[in-house]
Design an enzyme around this catalytic site. Sequence first.
Site, mmCIF file in Angstrom:
data_model
loop_
_atom_site.group_PDB
_atom_site.id
_atom_site.type_symbol
_atom_site.label_atom_id
_atom_site.label_comp_id
_atom_site.label_asym_id
_atom_site.label_seq_id
_atom_site.Cartn_x
_atom_site.Cartn_y
_atom_site.Cartn_z
ATOM 1 N N GLY A 173 0.835 -1.181 0.000
ATOM 2 C CA GLY A 173 0.000 0.000 0.000
ATOM 3 C C GLY A 173 0.871 1.233 0.000
ATOM 4 O O GLY A 173 2.000 1.227 -0.518
ATOM 5 N N ILE A 215 2.426 2.681 2.473
ATOM 6 C CA ILE A 215 3.662 2.525 3.250
ATOM 7 C C ILE A 215 4.651 1.644 2.492
ATOM 8 O O ILE A 215 5.847 1.955 2.400
ATOM 9 C CB ILE A 215 3.359 1.951 4.646
ATOM 10 N N ARG A 225 -2.601 -7.877 -1.624
ATOM 11 C CA ARG A 225 -3.766 -8.773 -1.671
ATOM 12 C C ARG A 225 -4.161 -9.097 -3.099
ATOM 13 O O ARG A 225 -4.592 -10.213 -3.396
ATOM 14 C CB ARG A 225 -4.940 -8.139 -0.932
ATOM 15 N N ARG A 264 -1.377 -6.231 -9.473
ATOM 16 C CA ARG A 264 -1.564 -5.032 -10.296
ATOM 17 C C ARG A 264 -0.208 -4.637 -10.869
ATOM 18 O O ARG A 264 0.829 -5.169 -10.467
ATOM 19 C CB ARG A 264 -2.174 -3.887 -9.490
ATOM 20 N N ARG A 282 2.290 -5.254 12.000
ATOM 21 C CA ARG A 282 1.661 -5.623 13.265
ATOM 22 C C ARG A 282 2.288 -6.920 13.752
ATOM 23 O O ARG A 282 2.595 -7.819 12.975
ATOM 24 C CB ARG A 282 0.144 -5.799 13.105
ATOM 25 N N HIS A 320 7.653 -0.270 18.841
ATOM 26 C CA HIS A 320 6.536 0.246 18.036
ATOM 27 C C HIS A 320 6.632 1.766 17.877
ATOM 28 O O HIS A 320 5.748 2.514 18.279
ATOM 29 C CB HIS A 320 5.187 -0.142 18.660
ATOM 30 N N GLY A 373 7.392 3.160 14.745
ATOM 31 C CA GLY A 373 7.365 3.483 13.330
ATOM 32 C C GLY A 373 6.626 4.765 13.017
ATOM 33 O O GLY A 373 7.037 5.553 12.163
#
Length: 320
Positions: A154, A156, A177, A180, A236, A283, A285
Amino acid sequence: MASADQHPGAHDVWLPIPPDEIEGLPDGLDYVHWDAGPDFPADPARCVFYAVPYMKDPATVLRPLPLMGRVRVVQTLTAGTEHMLPALPGLPAGARLCNARGLHDASTAELALTLTLAALRGIPGFVRGQDQGEWRPSVRPALADKSVLIVGYGSIGSAIEDRLTPFECARVARIARTARETVRGPVHPLSALSALLPDADVIVLATPLTEDTRGLVGRDFLARMKDGALLVNVARGAIVDTEALLVELTSGRLRAALDVTDPEPLPAAHPLWHAPGVLITPHVGGPSSAFPPRAKRLLRDQLTLFAAGEPVRHVVATAG
């Protein structure tokens, strides 16, 4: 919950940033500041736009939502929205849950490169040597000539590739996902992951946490990684099976650089802290000096659309 009415007295906007610090907020709305404190700043029933406090306990930021019977937009300041999904069934019909697409691109991509370079070049060991006053020269891998696989392409993931460009990587492959084409080359679907893993020297996780990606990096995924490969997670923690990763780290076959863990926060006694070949950051970022100006800009832009009766952006779910 039944569909929300459009009570003319309900114009409150709850902001986690003091409204006087955000230039250009549209007129016609009443702004209140709430950053997850114990007391609500106003009657939640008057709230029509709820900007969720950033990096706060999920139970705390969910607390006012059952009382927000007229809320039309719930805007997170995170790219992921999994912590807000439990509230979705209770929102008024038509209320939109929006994420912060684009807000964390620069900061998270910057950390992804920092972790990659630090892990490859052995920076943690040099820091420990400095603490001991020891000169520890060694030859370490460079990012140059490495094959990198970005899992989650995406905004990021794309920003991470932007920052890889000057480092003379041999190849950058992309997984998302759905397949493209981009100006940089193809984005492969998740179904191609198994075939791409064995060629990657560095694998960067930047994918959202969904039912499809929870535990994605398990024993089979890790077993297909080449010996000596580096796993970088800025997504995550629950995307990675921690126990399976520990087996590979302990054997010395793989290395990891993790900004997120499962569990999180990582307990002091957890073996991941002291596993060989792992670099852990807590965490961080998103939280950086890049966050405040981008957060303010996002809130201003979304509220300008909302006040004008235009569709807000970055909608990830709509209450029904």
